[in-house]
Design a protein around this motif. Structure first.
Motif, PDB file in Angstrom:
ATOM      1  N   GLN A   4       0.813  -1.144  -0.246  1.00  0.00           N
ATOM      2  CA  GLN A   4      -0.254  -0.088  -0.052  1.00  0.00           C
ATOM      3  C   GLN A   4       0.778   1.417   0.007  1.00  0.00           C
ATOM      4  OE1 GLN A   4      -2.790   0.160   3.230  1.00  0.00           O
ATOM      5  NE2 GLN A   4      -3.507   2.167   2.478  1.00  0.00           N
ATOM      6  N   GLN A   5       0.416   1.964  -0.777  1.00  0.00           N
ATOM      7  CA  GLN A   5       1.155   3.525  -0.683  1.00  0.00           C
ATOM      8  C   GLN A   5       1.279   4.414   0.539  1.00  0.00           C
ATOM      9  OE1 GLN A   5       3.318   4.254  -2.890  1.00  0.00           O
ATOM     10  NE2 GLN A   5       2.691   3.654  -5.062  1.00  0.00           N
ATOM     11  N   PHE A   6       2.045   5.095   0.769  1.00  0.00           N
ATOM     12  CA  PHE A   6       1.972   5.906   2.095  1.00  0.00           C
ATOM     13  C   PHE A   6       1.138   7.114   1.493  1.00  0.00           C
ATOM     14  CE2 PHE A   6       3.503   9.263   4.593  1.00  0.00           C
ATOM     15  CZ  PHE A   6       3.480   8.907   5.849  1.00  0.00           C
ATOM     16  N   ARG A   7       0.196   7.532   2.552  1.00  0.00           N
ATOM     17  CA  ARG A   7      -0.689   8.559   2.275  1.00  0.00           C
ATOM     18  C   ARG A   7      -0.341   9.802   3.179  1.00  0.00           C
ATOM     19  NH1 ARG A   7      -6.345   5.690   2.546  1.00  0.00           N
ATOM     20  NH2 ARG A   7      -5.077   4.441   4.278  1.00  0.00           N
ATOM     21  N   TYR A   8      -0.085  10.796   2.556  1.00  0.00           N
ATOM     22  CA  TYR A   8       0.552  12.179   3.408  1.00  0.00           C
ATOM     23  C   TYR A   8      -0.921  12.820   3.833  1.00  0.00           C
ATOM     24  CZ  TYR A   8       5.006  11.373   1.695  1.00  0.00           C
ATOM     25  OH  TYR A   8       6.252  11.020   1.453  1.00  0.00           O
ATOM     26  N   ILE A   9      -1.911  12.841   3.322  1.00  0.00           N
ATOM     27  CA  ILE A   9      -3.197  13.263   3.984  1.00  0.00           C
ATOM     28  C   ILE A   9      -4.149  12.165   3.924  1.00  0.00           C
ATOM     29  CG2 ILE A   9      -5.263  14.961   3.645  1.00  0.00           C
ATOM     30  CD1 ILE A   9      -3.212  16.786   2.239  1.00  0.00           C
ATOM     31  N   VAL A  10      -4.855  12.087   5.205  1.00  0.00           N
ATOM     32  CA  VAL A  10      -5.734  10.936   5.284  1.00  0.00           C
ATOM     33  C   VAL A  10      -7.026  11.361   5.718  1.00  0.00           C
ATOM     34  CG1 VAL A  10      -6.394   8.781   6.744  1.00  0.00           C
ATOM     35  CG2 VAL A  10      -3.946   9.225   6.333  1.00  0.00           C
ATOM     36  N   ARG A  11      -8.089  11.157   5.216  1.00  0.00           N
ATOM     37  CA  ARG A  11      -9.581  11.606   5.806  1.00  0.00           C
ATOM     38  C   ARG A  11      -9.911  10.715   6.685  1.00  0.00           C
ATOM     39  NH1 ARG A  11     -11.934  16.181   4.377  1.00  0.00           N
ATOM     40  NH2 ARG A  11     -14.181  16.121   4.346  1.00  0.00           N
ATOM     41  N   LEU A  12     -10.250  11.338   7.827  1.00  0.00           N
ATOM     42  CA  LEU A  12     -10.614  10.826   8.866  1.00  0.00           C
ATOM     43  C   LEU A  12     -11.631  11.678   9.655  1.00  0.00           C
ATOM     44  CD1 LEU A  12      -9.656   8.153  10.463  1.00  0.00           C
ATOM     45  CD2 LEU A  12      -7.986   9.489  11.949  1.00  0.00           C
ATOM     46  N   ALA A  38      -6.891   8.704  22.399  1.00  0.00           N
ATOM     47  CA  ALA A  38      -6.512   8.145  21.055  1.00  0.00           C
ATOM     48  C   ALA A  38      -5.578   6.908  21.568  1.00  0.00           C
ATOM     49  CB  ALA A  38      -5.559   9.020  20.341  1.00  0.00           C
ATOM     50  N   ARG A  39      -4.485   6.957  22.633  1.00  0.00           N
ATOM     51  CA  ARG A  39      -3.738   5.829  23.145  1.00  0.00           C
ATOM     52  C   ARG A  39      -4.610   4.794  23.577  1.00  0.00           C
ATOM     53  NH1 ARG A  39       1.728   6.664  24.760  1.00  0.00           N
ATOM     54  NH2 ARG A  39       1.307   4.275  25.628  1.00  0.00           N
ATOM     55  N   GLY A  40      -5.476   5.120  24.328  1.00  0.00           N
ATOM     56  CA  GLY A  40      -6.484   4.069  24.839  1.00  0.00           C
ATOM     57  C   GLY A  40      -7.206   3.281  23.766  1.00  0.00           C
ATOM     58  N   ILE A  41      -7.814   3.856  22.780  1.00  0.00           N
ATOM     59  CA  ILE A  41      -8.567   3.291  21.450  1.00  0.00           C
ATOM     60  C   ILE A  41      -7.727   2.494  20.943  1.00  0.00           C
ATOM     61  CG2 ILE A  41      -9.530   3.972  19.441  1.00  0.00           C
ATOM     62  CD1 ILE A  41     -11.546   4.338  21.525  1.00  0.00           C
ATOM     63  N   LEU A  42      -6.297   2.906  20.418  1.00  0.00           N
ATOM     64  CA  LEU A  42      -5.197   2.027  19.679  1.00  0.00           C
ATOM     65  C   LEU A  42      -5.168   0.789  20.566  1.00  0.00           C
ATOM     66  CD1 LEU A  42      -3.101   5.101  18.166  1.00  0.00           C
ATOM     67  CD2 LEU A  42      -4.730   4.012  17.084  1.00  0.00           C
ATOM     68  N   LEU A  43      -4.734   1.002  21.703  1.00  0.00           N
ATOM     69  CA  LEU A  43      -4.634  -0.080  22.562  1.00  0.00           C
ATOM     70  C   LEU A  43      -5.658  -1.233  22.615  1.00  0.00           C
ATOM     71  CD1 LEU A  43      -2.330  -1.264  24.696  1.00  0.00           C
ATOM     72  CD2 LEU A  43      -3.870  -0.411  26.436  1.00  0.00           C
ATOM     73  N   GLY A  54      -0.381   7.581   7.856  1.00  0.00           N
ATOM     74  CA  GLY A  54      -0.080   7.286   6.385  1.00  0.00           C
ATOM     75  C   GLY A  54       0.080   5.988   6.097  1.00  0.00           C
ATOM     76  N   GLU A  55       0.568   5.017   6.894  1.00  0.00           N
ATOM     77  CA  GLU A  55       0.799   3.784   6.961  1.00  0.00           C
ATOM     78  C   GLU A  55      -0.199   2.732   7.248  1.00  0.00           C
ATOM     79  OE1 GLU A  55       4.174   3.165   9.558  1.00  0.00           O
ATOM     80  OE2 GLU A  55       5.643   4.357   8.417  1.00  0.00           O
ATOM     81  N   LEU A  56      -1.302   3.227   7.743  1.00  0.00           N
ATOM     82  CA  LEU A  56      -2.453   2.623   8.045  1.00  0.00           C
ATOM     83  C   LEU A  56      -3.464   1.939   7.094  1.00  0.00           C
ATOM     84  CD1 LEU A  56      -3.579   4.059  11.609  1.00  0.00           C
ATOM     85  CD2 LEU A  56      -2.076   2.246  11.211  1.00  0.00           C
ATOM     86  N   SER A  57      -3.696   0.788   6.939  1.00  0.00           N
ATOM     87  CA  SER A  57      -4.503   0.400   6.005  1.00  0.00           C
ATOM     88  C   SER A  57      -6.035   0.920   6.171  1.00  0.00           C
ATOM     89  CB  SER A  57      -4.627  -1.176   6.037  1.00  0.00           C
ATOM     90  OG  SER A  57      -5.246  -1.529   7.198  1.00  0.00           O
ATOM     91  N   ASP A  58      -6.725   0.595   5.076  1.00  0.00           N
ATOM     92  CA  ASP A  58      -7.955   1.238   5.171  1.00  0.00           C
ATOM     93  C   ASP A  58      -8.764   0.560   6.133  1.00  0.00           C
ATOM     94  OD1 ASP A  58      -7.828   3.032   3.013  1.00  0.00           O
ATOM     95  OD2 ASP A  58      -8.392   1.467   1.440  1.00  0.00           O
ATOM     96  N   SER A  59      -8.724  -0.722   6.477  1.00  0.00           N
ATOM     97  CA  SER A  59      -9.490  -1.517   7.412  1.00  0.00           C
ATOM     98  C   SER A  59      -9.178  -0.975   8.959  1.00  0.00           C
ATOM     99  CB  SER A  59      -9.146  -3.082   7.147  1.00  0.00           C
ATOM    100  OG  SER A  59      -7.800  -3.143   7.579  1.00  0.00           O
ATOM    101  N   GLU A  60      -7.781  -0.559   9.177  1.00  0.00           N
ATOM    102  CA  GLU A  60      -7.465  -0.008  10.397  1.00  0.00           C
ATOM    103  C   GLU A  60      -8.036   1.369  10.485  1.00  0.00           C
ATOM    104  OE1 GLU A  60      -2.935  -2.087  11.055  1.00  0.00           O
ATOM    105  OE2 GLU A  60      -3.349  -0.430   9.669  1.00  0.00           O
ATOM    106  N   LEU A  61      -8.318   2.149   9.715  1.00  0.00           N
ATOM    107  CA  LEU A  61      -8.757   3.339   9.554  1.00  0.00           C
ATOM    108  C   LEU A  61     -10.138   3.419  10.078  1.00  0.00           C
ATOM    109  CD1 LEU A  61      -7.052   5.223   6.680  1.00  0.00           C
ATOM    110  CD2 LEU A  61      -6.753   5.644   9.365  1.00  0.00           C
ATOM    111  N   LYS A  63     -11.635   0.737  11.409  1.00  0.00           N
ATOM    112  CA  LYS A  63     -11.812   0.175  12.867  1.00  0.00           C
ATOM    113  C   LYS A  63     -11.589   1.516  13.880  1.00  0.00           C
ATOM    114  CE  LYS A  63      -9.395  -4.242  13.078  1.00  0.00           C
ATOM    115  NZ  LYS A  63      -8.232  -4.825  13.280  1.00  0.00           N
ATOM    116  N   ILE A  64     -10.961   2.533  13.658  1.00  0.00           N
ATOM    117  CA  ILE A  64     -10.728   3.637  14.371  1.00  0.00           C
ATOM    118  C   ILE A  64     -11.899   4.602  14.262  1.00  0.00           C
ATOM    119  CG2 ILE A  64      -9.487   5.854  14.367  1.00  0.00           C
ATOM    120  CD1 ILE A  64      -7.083   4.410  13.686  1.00  0.00           C
ATOM    121  N   GLU A  65     -12.540   4.572  12.997  1.00  0.00           N
ATOM    122  CA  GLU A  65     -13.828   5.592  12.972  1.00  0.00           C
ATOM    123  C   GLU A  65     -14.967   4.688  13.599  1.00  0.00           C
ATOM    124  OE1 GLU A  65     -14.473   6.673   9.003  1.00  0.00           O
ATOM    125  OE2 GLU A  65     -13.191   8.316   9.148  1.00  0.00           O
ATOM    126  N   GLU A  66     -14.951   3.322  13.502  1.00  0.00           N
ATOM    127  CA  GLU A  66     -16.129   2.732  13.997  1.00  0.00           C
ATOM    128  C   GLU A  66     -15.863   2.667  15.704  1.00  0.00           C
ATOM    129  OE1 GLU A  66     -15.812  -1.103  12.422  1.00  0.00           O
ATOM    130  OE2 GLU A  66     -16.753  -0.598  10.635  1.00  0.00           O
TER     131      GLU A  66
END
Length: 173
Positions: A4-12, A38-43, A54-61, A63-66
């Motif tokens: 996957q390409q690195f994204r410099y701007i992520v829509r979140l 943010a740390r609690g959610i990521l954990l 920018g390294e996160l996949s679409d599925s990980e993003l 998960k964060i939004e959900e």
């Protein structure tokens, strides 16, 4: 396997976030999410906190939004929510972006309408949380302390002549 390409701007959460930042710091750029939240959610989700956004996949993003869906962050404890015991529903909520702005604006309007102390302070544009107002929070240009002419530094002495010591009274003849 495609890389996957690195994204410099992520829509979140409906806004653009810098993809070159580490994930907890990037999430903290979203209104309503702080660093500790943010740390609690990521954990709980299982995403590495040292990754760049920018390294996160679409599925990980996704998960964060959900994790912040339906105005609650079920993965973090209720004491970390940013809106405990909502005025209208009585529920504990965690709001992000425009929802948070909307609720805060409604709270201020309700306080103005019932003419509470905080509402009156908001109406007049004064400090609401008990800060001092004697020297700070002044609108417009800076207003200093007025002093006498001689006390001002750099003030030139007045050019008016001093009264003479000669008496102007008439003498008797």
């Amino acid at each position: 396997m495609s890389e996957q390409q690195f994204r410099y701007i992520v829509r979140l959460f409906g806004q653009d976030v810098d993809g070159s930042m580490k994930v907890p710091y990037a999430l903290a750029m979203v209104k309503g999410i702080g660093y500790n939240t943010a740390r609690g959610i990521l954990l709980k989700i299982g995403i590495d906190k040292d990754k760049r956004l920018g390294e996160l996949s679409d599925s990980e993003l996704k998960k964060i939004e959900e994790s912040f869906s339906d105005k609650s962050a079920k993965l973090i404890p209720a004491w970390m929510y940013n809106r405990r015991k909502d005025f209208d529903s009585g529920l504990d909520l965690h709001l992000v972006t425009s929802d948070l702005i909307f609720y805060v604006r409604n709270d201020i309007e309700r306080e103005k309408k019932i003419r509470s102390w905080r509402g009156v302070r908001h109406i007049y544009g004064l400090k609401v949380r008990g800060q001092r107002t004697r020297t700070t929070g002044r609108a417009g240009t800076t207003v200093g302390v007025k002093r006498g002419r001689g006390a001002q530094p750099g003030a030139a002495p007045s050019s008016t002549p001093a009264p003479s010591s000669q008496s102007t009274t008439q003498t008797k003849k």
